[in-house]
Motif scaffolding. Sequence first.
Motif, short mmCIF file in Angstrom:
data_model
loop_
_atom_site.label_atom_id
_atom_site.label_comp_id
_atom_site.label_asym_id
_atom_site.label_seq_id
_atom_site.Cartn_x
_atom_site.Cartn_y
_atom_site.Cartn_z
N GLN A 121 -60.87 110.29 29.58
CA GLN A 121 -62.18 110.21 28.94
C GLN A 121 -63.25 110.24 30.02
O GLN A 121 -63.15 109.51 31.01
N PRO A 122 -64.25 111.11 29.90
CA PRO A 122 -65.31 111.09 30.92
C PRO A 122 -66.13 109.79 30.86
O PRO A 122 -66.28 109.20 29.78
N THR A 123 -66.59 109.37 32.01
CA THR A 123 -67.38 108.13 32.04
C THR A 123 -68.76 108.42 32.62
O THR A 123 -68.96 109.43 33.28
N ALA A 124 -69.67 107.53 32.35
CA ALA A 124 -71.01 107.62 32.93
C ALA A 124 -71.07 106.61 34.06
O ALA A 124 -71.20 105.41 33.84
N ARG A 125 -70.93 107.11 35.28
CA ARG A 125 -70.93 106.18 36.42
C ARG A 125 -72.34 105.68 36.69
O ARG A 125 -73.33 106.36 36.40
N ALA A 126 -72.39 104.50 37.31
CA ALA A 126 -73.70 103.92 37.65
C ALA A 126 -74.29 104.66 38.85
O ALA A 126 -73.57 104.99 39.80
N ILE A 127 -75.59 104.95 38.78
CA ILE A 127 -76.30 105.60 39.90
C ILE A 127 -77.44 104.70 40.32
O ILE A 127 -78.21 104.21 39.50
N SER A 128 -77.55 104.48 41.63
CA SER A 128 -78.65 103.66 42.14
C SER A 128 -79.98 104.36 41.90
O SER A 128 -80.11 105.56 42.15
N MET A 129 -80.97 103.61 41.44
CA MET A 129 -82.29 104.21 41.25
C MET A 129 -83.11 104.17 42.52
O MET A 129 -84.25 104.62 42.56
N VAL A 130 -82.53 103.59 43.58
CA VAL A 130 -83.23 103.58 44.87
C VAL A 130 -82.72 104.72 45.74
O VAL A 130 -83.48 105.54 46.23
N THR A 131 -81.39 104.80 45.91
CA THR A 131 -80.84 105.82 46.79
C THR A 131 -80.39 107.06 46.04
O THR A 131 -80.21 108.11 46.65
N GLY A 132 -80.15 106.96 44.74
CA GLY A 132 -79.66 108.09 43.97
C GLY A 132 -78.16 108.33 44.13
O GLY A 132 -77.63 109.31 43.64
N ARG A 133 -77.47 107.40 44.83
CA ARG A 133 -76.04 107.57 45.03
C ARG A 133 -75.27 106.81 43.94
O ARG A 133 -75.80 105.90 43.31
N TYR A 134 -74.01 107.19 43.78
CA TYR A 134 -73.17 106.45 42.84
C TYR A 134 -72.94 105.04 43.36
O TYR A 134 -72.81 104.82 44.56
N MET A 135 -72.89 104.08 42.46
CA MET A 135 -72.59 102.70 42.85
C MET A 135 -71.24 102.34 42.24
O MET A 135 -71.09 102.37 41.03
N ASP A 136 -70.28 102.00 43.10
CA ASP A 136 -68.94 101.71 42.57
C ASP A 136 -68.87 100.32 41.99
O ASP A 136 -68.27 100.10 40.95
N THR A 137 -69.48 99.36 42.69
CA THR A 137 -69.51 98.01 42.15
C THR A 137 -70.95 97.57 42.00
O THR A 137 -71.73 97.75 42.92
N ILE A 138 -71.25 97.02 40.87
CA ILE A 138 -72.57 96.44 40.68
C ILE A 138 -72.42 94.95 40.92
O ILE A 138 -71.66 94.27 40.24
N GLU A 139 -73.11 94.47 41.96
CA GLU A 139 -72.85 93.10 42.40
C GLU A 139 -73.87 92.10 41.91
O GLU A 139 -73.67 90.90 42.02
N ALA A 140 -74.99 92.60 41.46
CA ALA A 140 -76.03 91.67 41.02
C ALA A 140 -76.96 92.38 40.04
O ALA A 140 -77.07 93.60 40.06
N GLY A 141 -77.59 91.60 39.20
CA GLY A 141 -78.55 92.14 38.24
C GLY A 141 -79.69 91.17 38.10
O GLY A 141 -79.67 90.08 38.68
N PRO A 142 -80.69 91.54 37.32
CA PRO A 142 -81.87 90.69 37.21
C PRO A 142 -81.57 89.37 36.51
O PRO A 142 -82.34 88.43 36.62
N ASN A 143 -80.47 89.30 35.81
CA ASN A 143 -80.17 88.11 35.04
C ASN A 143 -78.69 87.80 35.16
O ASN A 143 -78.02 87.55 34.18
#
Lengths: 513, 306
Positions: A121-143
């Motif tokens: 199944q295709p996935t929508a990978r996370a992309i950094s809005m700062v660097t534009g690169r794929y992010m494999d692990t998201i380590e923190a969020g605003p909340n």
Amino acid sequence: MKIQSQVSMVFHLDKCIGCHTCTVACKNIWTDRKGAEYMYWNNVETKPGTGYPTRWEDQGKYRGGWVLGGKKGRLRLRLQGKWGTLGNIFYNPYLPTLDDYFEPWTYDYQNLFDAPEGDDQPTARAISMVTGRYMDTIEAGPNWDDDLGGSQVYANNDPNLDHATEEERRLMEEIGRVVFFYLPRICNHCLNPGCVAACPAGAIYKRGEDGIVLVSQERCRAWRMCISGCPYKKTYFNWSTGKAEKCILCYPRLESGQPPACFHSCVGRIRYVGLVLYDADRIEAAASAPQAELVQAQRDAILDPFDPKVIAAAQAAGIPDAKIDAAQKSPVYKFVKRWHLALPLHPEFRTLPMLFYVPPMGPVLAKMDNGKYDTMDAKAEGLAPMLSALEKSRVPLRYMASLFSAGNEEIIRKVYRKLVAVRVYMRAQRVKDIPEAEVQKALAEGGTDAREVEAIFRLTSLPTFEERFVVPAMERETAVEALFPPLDPIARNYPTHKGEVGIGFHHDPQRGM
Amino acid sequence: MTNGGVWRLLRIAALATIACAWVASPATAKAAGADAEAGKQIFQEKCTACHTIGKGNLVGPDLKGVTALRPREWLQQWIAAPDRMLAAKDPVGIALLHEFHDVPMPNLGLSAAEANALIDYLATAVPGAAVPPAEAVSAPAPATSAPAASGDPEVGKELFTGAARFRNGGPPCMACHSVGGIGALGGGQLGPDLTTVVTRFGGAAATAAFVGGSPTPTMNAVWQRTPLTADERANVVAFLAQAAISERPTQAIWRLLGLAILGLAILLVAAGWIWRRRQPDGVRLPMLARQRNTARGQPATAPRRT
């Protein structure tokens, strides 16, 4: 006496349900832009928790706010003096990193449509809005620690627990007693703002007529001292325009008679906005009061808008009658000054924040006793059947005192006794299962009476829109004319006249001078 | 585009029109007319630094009989814009360039009328007449009389480095030029390195003429009002002609590199100490690491992020 008016705020934490509607409203209006993705002018934190950015309350790291101890024991910025500013001007050492906020991201949704046929199944990978690169692990969020998520790390590192005893920490972690509450935060629009004082470019100012603290996008030079100087970490740096930005208290909405967006959208109706009159000559004394007296000193700087002397002085100072009238109707004045229920957040930072919080009642602590649900130690204090003793509260008073009264537990206790009196009295009125003697005892302990309790109940539970938001005509044109008379030939160059100003910039902010 | 931009363009266009009209006006051309007297004047002012008529080669060739040697059109183009002809790979120009030590003739900014006047003068000039009378120009006499051998290289070095002043107040050569023999740090980078200039120019006499005449636009701008005296010129050229300065000590480069690395190290250490409180890892990552280590029963030290 130098009277000025300030748009001031009260958040009633007992009513906050942590839905983040305020955050979304603010985000959609103001910070849904390139460079502002990580900014939360309004955010809702879970307490205990580390907040946003991580451990913002830890001024040992971030150096925000003021301390006593300059020359002759006067106030000075914790951050640095003039020489320190000069030495660190190209390299401010006391900034949160991007990781302490979070790296904003979006998702590669296009891949869901464009992916070639395959076994997976295709996935929508996370992309950094700062660097534009794929992010494999998201380590923190605003909340990231919402509702005590990851509490072993985040809640345990709440700076307000630094002074808690082992016993208190153990009790707060005990699974049956675990407790949390929400702390919505916006810019406090302080009377003695650390960000304004720290700015080497003089780009931040407190608007005279309504006390809103603003960053001039034309004068900001990106030194980022305001980010360190603000102990609440409510100024943010836009990495795209290279300018600092912060909550503007939706002044375009205020000027057209509406409450700010986060106030307007609040589902729990926890937010109140209103004018208060204060004495600008007392700011320095109030900010340099001994730590335990800070709350009272700030209350003293706020003036009684019904006092004929204050009214006369306000009129002499050029404050329009509509504003004096609004100050008299202000819900903020009632909560803060008349009822002493609302307290400033972290008054020990000495910025005199003008956003006040009614502290939340902790959930009751109860046990089953002979098949009956019994609130602990309630009988001893005459609080049965629905309140447990304050000292047995699941959130220690010391924790609340660390948040709202610079460690002075007596102030917190008084607030709670009054809140308890309101509950006991109203229960006696409606459910009629509390004996009159206990009601009277609760009223006496709360230092209040039936009339005041009913007024508190009414403004807490049944306020109308107009009672929660008392926004007078801001008369911006009067304030502008004081600086730039419309007939002054020089002032004609300034685009500050009615009909010429609007929402937005005359030109977009951009990097550099 | 904003209003200001439009106005600026209009203004530039107007100025350009006026300038073109002025340049093209016949009055100007006539005033500069084909007059050998005017040509002589120009020759003495602009050419004697590198050329003689019948007195032998200096930096550039002897121009005796040049009008018979080259067609008039070629001379016109060459005098007006030698740099453009070299760029266009003119065969005669390239051959001359190689013959004369690869020192290109600078563009002297002469107009077509001035070039014509100059060619008229060259066609009629008597050999030796190029030597200007002493009072004719403020610049000193040309190379033929330059007593290169008589200069004192020690004094020349002082003048070059600015330890001694030029009498007319000109800047020391070192402000713009570098040369071997003045220490490892060398001099300015605006002008070319002068280490082998005497060899390149084909001798001390040619070099002295060049220095005295200051034919390049930059040199001219600097030296026109503050010319060197004959003695100073001789001293400086004697310094430049020394065999000793034509070789640079190689260890100087390494010493310079060592100094640079040492300075960088000192700056880095100072910066690291002054800003030691800055937290490259921020607050959250060390907090997590601490928690992880406490959970494992290890000492609570935060490893740095890689």
